[in-house]
Design a protein around this motif. Structure first.
Motif, PDB file in Angstrom:
ATOM      1  N   LEU A  45      11.522  10.239 -24.571  1.00 31.66           N
ATOM      2  CA  LEU A  45      10.474  11.129 -24.064  1.00 31.66           C
ATOM      3  C   LEU A  45       9.189  10.362 -23.758  1.00 31.66           C
ATOM      4  CD1 LEU A  45      11.077  14.195 -26.377  1.00 31.66           C
ATOM      5  CD2 LEU A  45      11.803  13.874 -23.996  1.00 31.66           C
ATOM      6  N   ASP A  46       8.841   9.404 -24.595  1.00 28.23           N
ATOM      7  CA  ASP A  46       7.670   8.573 -24.338  1.00 28.23           C
ATOM      8  C   ASP A  46       7.860   7.788 -23.045  1.00 28.23           C
ATOM      9  OD1 ASP A  46       5.085   7.368 -25.192  1.00 28.23           O
ATOM     10  OD2 ASP A  46       6.321   5.552 -25.269  1.00 28.23           O
ATOM     11  N   HIS A  47       9.049   7.243 -22.842  1.00 30.56           N
ATOM     12  CA  HIS A  47       9.346   6.505 -21.618  1.00 30.56           C
ATOM     13  C   HIS A  47       9.189   7.413 -20.400  1.00 30.56           C
ATOM     14  CE1 HIS A  47      12.542   4.316 -18.998  1.00 30.56           C
ATOM     15  NE2 HIS A  47      11.323   4.044 -18.598  1.00 30.56           N
ATOM     16  N   PHE A  48       9.670   8.648 -20.504  1.00 26.45           N
ATOM     17  CA  PHE A  48       9.537   9.587 -19.390  1.00 26.45           C
ATOM     18  C   PHE A  48       8.065   9.836 -19.056  1.00 26.45           C
ATOM     19  CE2 PHE A  48       8.999  13.969 -17.857  1.00 26.45           C
ATOM     20  CZ  PHE A  48       9.681  13.862 -16.649  1.00 26.45           C
ATOM     21  N   LEU A  49       7.244  10.015 -20.083  1.00 23.96           N
ATOM     22  CA  LEU A  49       5.821  10.273 -19.854  1.00 23.96           C
ATOM     23  C   LEU A  49       5.095   9.064 -19.267  1.00 23.96           C
ATOM     24  CD1 LEU A  49       4.932  12.304 -23.065  1.00 23.96           C
ATOM     25  CD2 LEU A  49       5.174  13.171 -20.723  1.00 23.96           C
ATOM     26  N   ARG A  50       5.552   7.862 -19.579  1.00 16.08           N
ATOM     27  CA  ARG A  50       4.884   6.630 -19.136  1.00 16.08           C
ATOM     28  C   ARG A  50       5.569   5.959 -17.948  1.00 16.08           C
ATOM     29  NH1 ARG A  50       1.691   4.356 -23.646  1.00 16.08           N
ATOM     30  NH2 ARG A  50       1.910   5.769 -25.396  1.00 16.08           N
ATOM     31  N   ARG A  51       6.568   6.601 -17.376  1.00 14.89           N
ATOM     32  CA  ARG A  51       7.339   5.984 -16.293  1.00 14.89           C
ATOM     33  C   ARG A  51       6.453   5.703 -15.085  1.00 14.89           C
ATOM     34  NH1 ARG A  51       7.632  11.243 -15.731  1.00 14.89           N
ATOM     35  NH2 ARG A  51       7.854  12.209 -13.690  1.00 14.89           N
ATOM     36  N   ASN A  52       6.917   4.794 -14.248  1.00 13.56           N
ATOM     37  CA  ASN A  52       6.263   4.485 -12.987  1.00 13.56           C
ATOM     38  C   ASN A  52       6.232   5.748 -12.132  1.00 13.56           C
ATOM     39  OD1 ASN A  52       5.803   3.676 -10.256  1.00 13.56           O
ATOM     40  ND2 ASN A  52       6.512   1.608 -10.762  1.00 13.56           N
ATOM     41  N   GLU A  53       5.117   6.039 -11.517  1.00 16.75           N
ATOM     42  CA  GLU A  53       4.990   7.263 -10.714  1.00 16.75           C
ATOM     43  C   GLU A  53       5.999   7.329  -9.572  1.00 16.75           C
ATOM     44  OE1 GLU A  53       0.962   7.648  -9.443  1.00 16.75           O
ATOM     45  OE2 GLU A  53       0.195   7.762 -11.478  1.00 16.75           O
ATOM     46  N   LYS A  54       6.491   6.185  -9.130  1.00 18.58           N
ATOM     47  CA  LYS A  54       7.470   6.149  -8.035  1.00 18.58           C
ATOM     48  C   LYS A  54       8.852   6.614  -8.502  1.00 18.58           C
ATOM     49  CE  LYS A  54       5.101   2.331  -5.782  1.00 18.58           C
ATOM     50  NZ  LYS A  54       5.195   0.924  -5.389  1.00 18.58           N
ATOM     51  N   ALA A  58      13.342   8.605 -15.964  1.00 14.62           N
ATOM     52  CA  ALA A  58      13.308   7.426 -16.829  1.00 14.62           C
ATOM     53  C   ALA A  58      14.750   7.053 -17.156  1.00 14.62           C
ATOM     54  CB  ALA A  58      12.541   7.723 -18.109  1.00 14.62           C
ATOM     55  N   VAL A  59      15.031   5.773 -17.178  1.00 13.57           N
ATOM     56  CA  VAL A  59      16.369   5.269 -17.476  1.00 13.57           C
ATOM     57  C   VAL A  59      16.232   4.136 -18.482  1.00 13.57           C
ATOM     58  CG1 VAL A  59      18.392   4.069 -16.521  1.00 13.57           C
ATOM     59  CG2 VAL A  59      17.278   5.877 -15.194  1.00 13.57           C
ATOM     60  N   GLY A  60      17.145   4.085 -19.454  1.00 15.11           N
ATOM     61  CA  GLY A  60      17.084   3.021 -20.439  1.00 15.11           C
ATOM     62  C   GLY A  60      18.358   2.874 -21.233  1.00 15.11           C
ATOM     63  N   THR A  61      18.314   2.010 -22.203  1.00 14.05           N
ATOM     64  CA  THR A  61      19.468   1.618 -23.004  1.00 14.05           C
ATOM     65  C   THR A  61      19.428   2.270 -24.378  1.00 14.05           C
ATOM     66  OG1 THR A  61      19.571  -0.478 -21.827  1.00 14.05           O
ATOM     67  CG2 THR A  61      20.647  -0.402 -23.973  1.00 14.05           C
ATOM     68  N   LEU A  62      20.585   2.736 -24.837  1.00  8.65           N
ATOM     69  CA  LEU A  62      20.745   3.312 -26.170  1.00  8.65           C
ATOM     70  C   LEU A  62      21.341   2.258 -27.101  1.00  8.65           C
ATOM     71  CD1 LEU A  62      22.342   6.731 -25.174  1.00  8.65           C
ATOM     72  CD2 LEU A  62      19.964   6.318 -25.848  1.00  8.65           C
ATOM     73  N   ARG A  75      20.457   4.960 -32.774  1.00  4.91           N
ATOM     74  CA  ARG A  75      19.279   4.792 -33.616  1.00  4.91           C
ATOM     75  C   ARG A  75      18.007   4.439 -32.862  1.00  4.91           C
ATOM     76  NH1 ARG A  75      21.626   1.456 -38.797  1.00  4.91           N
ATOM     77  NH2 ARG A  75      23.050   3.081 -39.488  1.00  4.91           N
ATOM     78  N   ASN A  76      18.157   3.874 -31.667  1.00  3.99           N
ATOM     79  CA  ASN A  76      16.982   3.406 -30.952  1.00  3.99           C
ATOM     80  C   ASN A  76      17.271   3.367 -29.462  1.00  3.99           C
ATOM     81  OD1 ASN A  76      14.359   2.338 -30.637  1.00  3.99           O
ATOM     82  ND2 ASN A  76      14.622   1.020 -32.423  1.00  3.99           N
ATOM     83  N   SER A  77      16.242   3.094 -28.687  1.00  5.97           N
ATOM     84  CA  SER A  77      16.403   2.980 -27.239  1.00  5.97           C
ATOM     85  C   SER A  77      15.263   2.146 -26.688  1.00  5.97           C
ATOM     86  CB  SER A  77      16.411   4.368 -26.591  1.00  5.97           C
ATOM     87  OG  SER A  77      15.187   5.026 -26.817  1.00  5.97           O
ATOM     88  N   PHE A  78      15.472   1.591 -25.509  1.00  6.10           N
ATOM     89  CA  PHE A  78      14.378   0.919 -24.817  1.00  6.10           C
ATOM     90  C   PHE A  78      14.508   1.173 -23.321  1.00  6.10           C
ATOM     91  CE2 PHE A  78      17.523  -2.563 -25.238  1.00  6.10           C
ATOM     92  CZ  PHE A  78      17.611  -3.019 -23.931  1.00  6.10           C
ATOM     93  N   PRO A  79      13.359   1.183 -22.618  1.00  2.43           N
ATOM     94  CA  PRO A  79      13.382   1.491 -21.191  1.00  2.43           C
ATOM     95  C   PRO A  79      13.948   0.346 -20.365  1.00  2.43           C
ATOM     96  CG  PRO A  79      11.136   1.073 -21.923  1.00  2.43           C
ATOM     97  CD  PRO A  79      12.011   1.012 -23.135  1.00  2.43           C
ATOM     98  N   MET A  80      14.464   0.691 -19.205  1.00  5.28           N
ATOM     99  CA  MET A  80      14.981  -0.307 -18.278  1.00  5.28           C
ATOM    100  C   MET A  80      14.085  -0.318 -17.046  1.00  5.28           C
ATOM    101  SD  MET A  80      18.749  -0.868 -16.651  1.00  5.28           S
ATOM    102  CE  MET A  80      18.866   0.742 -15.937  1.00  5.28           C
TER     103      MET A  80
END
Length: 177
Positions: A45-54, A58-62, A75-80
């Motif tokens: 959710l944090d990644h979605f809020l901070r994603r690039n406006e373009k 948001a897409v990332g790794t679990l 247990r965790n994730s990081f943005p791609m």
């Protein structure tokens, strides 16, 4: 407290490492059960809020571990870092590799268990990401695709878990948080 929040949001909780962890989805062709820790969800959710406006999503790794036969904890994730075009996706593979290496220095037992995207539908580019990137990562077997809705218009928090089956992606089970 966060425990009260999760208790109100999820009807079925399971114990994991002395924490209440929601079982977001379960079963499927190989009867794998996945449990989603709050940290991973909050990162998404944090990644979605901070994603690039373009980027409209948001897409990332679990990341997670297999805790028992047929039970995987996310247990965790990081943005791609990526650029999405109409019919293609350009991925910053060096950034992904670096992020994974840094994460595994701190949490060596956690491995890639799948990937996430925000939104409410599966696109052609989702299939490209799954088949041409995540399914081909070294030491990743049968990655899960977590589709996280962010509009909250229905008053719930829709999360869909999908597993790849030959020729298609199919929903194994959905639970709204």
């Amino acid at each position: 407290s966060s425990r009260v929040l999760w208790t109100l949001a999820v009807t079925q909780l399971e114990k994991a490492n002395n924490m209440d962890v929601p079982t977001v989805f379960a079963t499927g062709p190989a009867a794998i059960k996945y449990r989603l820790h709050p940290v991973a969800l909050f990162n998404i959710l944090d990644h979605f809020l901070r994603r690039n406006e373009k980027n409209f999503r948001a897409v990332g790794t679990l990341l997670g571990t297999t805790v028992a036969e047929g039970v995987v904890e996310i247990r965790n994730s990081f943005p791609m870092m990526f650029v999405e075009l109409d019919e293609s996706v350009k991925i910053d593979q060096d950034s992904h590799k670096t992020s994974l290496e840094l994460h595994q220095k701190v949490y060596p037992k956690e491995v890639v268990v799948g990937w996430y995207s925000t939104g409410d539908s599966i696109s052609k580019n989702s299939c490209l990401l799954h088949n041409d990137f995540y399914a081909k990562l070294p030491r990743v077997k049968d990655p899960v695709f977590l589709l996280v809705g962010t509009d909250l218009l229905s008053g719930s928090f829709p999360i869909k878990a999908l597993r790849f089956l030959p020729q298609s992606l199919s929903v194994t089970r959905t639970r709204e948080l």
